[in-house]
Each structure stands twice: as C-alpha cells, then as structure tokens.
Design an enzyme around this catalytic site. Structure first.
Site: not given
Length: 373
Positions: A163, A201, A353
C-alpha cells in the site's frame, strides 16, 4: 494507499473471508490492523482509506476449518475451453459474519445476512508476516476444503512496501524475507484445487516505487507464481489487474507482463475489482482487454471480485462504506463468460472500510444494507 485505484484494508481477525480494494479513479486504501488475535489458520483483510492506487490489507485470522462448512454450488464451467471447473468454492467456517450470526439468532437482520452473505464462500486472507506459522495456517484452510471436495480462495498479502506506506501498510521486511514467506505459504497448499489471488494492488499500484524497486518487486512476484504452481500444479494463480477505473488496459498489461503474469509457468491470468464496486460487465470488458494486451497462452483468464458491485460504483467515487451499494453476483467457478474463470467474493460484504466501523470489522448494519438493497 493512495486515493485513486482500489484498495484493501486488512484486519487481524479470525475469519478466512476477505476484504479488499476500493477507491475512486482507481483505488481505495486500507490499512491492516489487528482487531483480534488469529485463531488458528487464516487471515483476512479489511478495506480502509482511499488511495490513488488501490492497496489491500488483510489481517490473518487463523481459524481451524471444520467439516460442517457449507458452500454454494457453482454453475458449470465456462465454455472457453479451459480446464473443467470444480463444482464448489469453499466457505471457511470461521469468520466475523458467522460469529455475528451465531451470536444473534433473534436479530431481525439475521435471516437476510445469513442467506445472502454468511452462507456464501469467500476468500481467506493471509496478511500478517508470520513465517513460523504461515504453512500450517494455509494447510488448515486447504485441507479443510479438500476434505469437502471444495476449492479454497487464498489471498497472500505480505509484499514489502504494501500500500505504498498508506493505510494498509505492512508486509514482509524485505523481498528476501517475502520470498521465504511465499515458500512456506506454498508448502501449505497441498495437492488439491486452489485459487490464489496474489497480492492485491502489488502491480497496479507499483508506480509509487522507484524503477529499480519496481523491477525487484515484479521479479519476486514472478518467482512467487512459479513457486506456488510448482508446489501445487492444481493451484491457479492470478495477478493484480487493478480494476476498470484504474490504469488503461495496455498500461496494466505492460506492468503485468513484467511481473510474470503472461507466463504459464507462474500465472493463470489476472484478477480485478478487489474490494471495489465497478460493475461485472465493466470488469469483464476491461479484463478481456488486459488479457488481449498481455498476450501469453490462450488459456489465461480472469477472476472478478463481485462482492459489493451489485449497484455499481457510486457516482461521486466514494469508497468508504458508501451508501446505496449492494452485493453482486454469487461466487461461482462457472461464469458462462469466455476468459472469465470465476466470480469471487474477495472482500467480505459487511466488513467495514472504516466509516461504518473500525476498518476490517464486521458491521451488521452495513451488511444488511448491502444484502437488502
């Protein structure tokens, strides 16, 4: 994570179900947290803050699998000529949603949450860097699935610089340690069918790295795919394609090629929309374009996270537990769509989230909204 792609927020819980990415033009960020100590064998992520590029985070929840788990049958295999698809995906018996359902049998929301979320198979995330226990935790999930003749979905999520230092930061201290962790992960796969969603990601968000660091990461990801497939020839390994609102297909394919996604030795194709909200139709079109640009064997396919995309993405690109969303197509290995190998629930609906609760924790109100919309 950055606010622009798709992100994953992970939390340490005992679940085995997942969470993943979501972000405006490309991603949502998520940061790993340890909400509960892992029980015995699994880990999972939670979505969190937005980022320009998606970044998943999951925390390990290591529950031991139980033979009483139910999984929904999948439709027949796609007519694309790929290998026959197993009939069922595995639902790990230990998850936050199942914990909530068991603890609230009389809640008026329980029936809907049970039938539309808790009874569906979902991914198991391994987001904590625990070299000593990773093999046994993976083995607990794969052996539990094999005992029932079902197919587990596993998410390794420990790449260094995860991230890009955003909300879901974490992972292995360096690539050498990561390579060793992957070796141990592979040792737990066994010899049965498995789907591996490799490092959400890690490719789409790689622009935050220097050119040399990106090349080193991609070499490690290519190695990871080879190691996983060599350890279990029945395992199918998919690489990070971001989602249809992120990188252009040719750009994403160029990155994926560098990471080994175009080689049958390391890859079975790509995954997209992890923890995001883009429609299945948009993802099918996008993934086919990525695969066409990627080249490689004709058998390469794509898997799509459909856990929260039933109503598409919010018009304002909100990513944090946005209102008006709905669960998408049920997880299945039989999509009926050429080159689309599966619809999966990588992110577990109802895991926050960060707006309906602590990132990665289960929110019954959000789960009910998703399941009833």
């Amino acid at each position: 994570m950055v606010a622009a792609a798709s992100v994953v927020a992970a939390i340490g819980t005992a679940t085995g179900l997942v969470s993943a990415l979501a972000d405006p033009p490309g991603a949502v960020g998520a940061g790993p947290e340890t909400v509960r100590a892992p029980r015995v064998a699994q880990a999972r992520p939670e979505p969190s803050s937005p980022s320009p590029t998606p970044s998943p985070t999951a925390s390990p929840a290591v529950p031991s699998p139980e033979p009483t788990v139910r999984a929904s049958p999948s439709p027949s295999p796609t007519p694309s000529g790929r290998r026959p698809a197993p009939s069922r995906l595995y639902r790990h018996p230990d998850s936050q949603v199942l914990d909530w359902v068991r603890a609230h049998p009389d809640d008026p929301r329980t029936a809907v949450i049970t039938s539309r979320i808790a009874d569906r198979p979902a991914a198991v995330w391994f987001a904590d860097f625990t070299p000593a226990t990773i093999a046994s935790r993976v083995r607990a999930v794969t052996s539990g699935a094999a005992a029932q003749g079902q197919v587990p979905v596993l998410v390794p999520y420990a790449i260094p610089d995860r991230d890009c230092g955003g909300a879901s930061e974490g992972g292995a201290p360096d690539l050498a340690a990561y390579d060793d962790w992957i070796d141990a992960f592979a040792a737990g796969l066994g010899s049965g069918e498995a789907i591996v969603v490799l490092e959400p990601d890690s490719v789409a968000q790689a622009d935050c790295l220097s050119r040399s660091a990106r090349a080193e990461r991609f070499a490690s990801l290519e190695r990871a795919g080879r190691v996983l497939k060599a350890a279990d020839p029945k395992a199918r390994v998919y690489y990070d394609a971001g989602h249809s609102g992120w990188n252009a297909p040719d750009r994403q394919a160029a990155l994926l090629r560098q990471a080994g996604a175009g080689s049958a030795d390391s890859s079975d194709g790509v995954f997209s929309n992890v923890s995001n909200f883009h429609t299945t139709a948009a993802e099918i079109a996008y993934d086919r374009r990525v695969l066409a640009e990627l080249g490689g064997p004709a058998g390469l396919g794509a898997v799509i996270d459909t856990s929260r995309n039933g109503n598409g993405a919010p018009a304002d690109d909100a990513w944090c537990d946005p209102a008006g969303r709905g669960i998408g197509r049920a997880p299945t290995l039989g999509t009926g769509q050429a080159r689309i190998d599966a619809y999966l629930w990588v992110k577990l609906p109802g895991e926050s989230d960060g707006c309906k609760g602590t990132p990665g924790t289960f929110s019954p109100s959000y789960a009910y909204d998703l399941a009833s919309s």
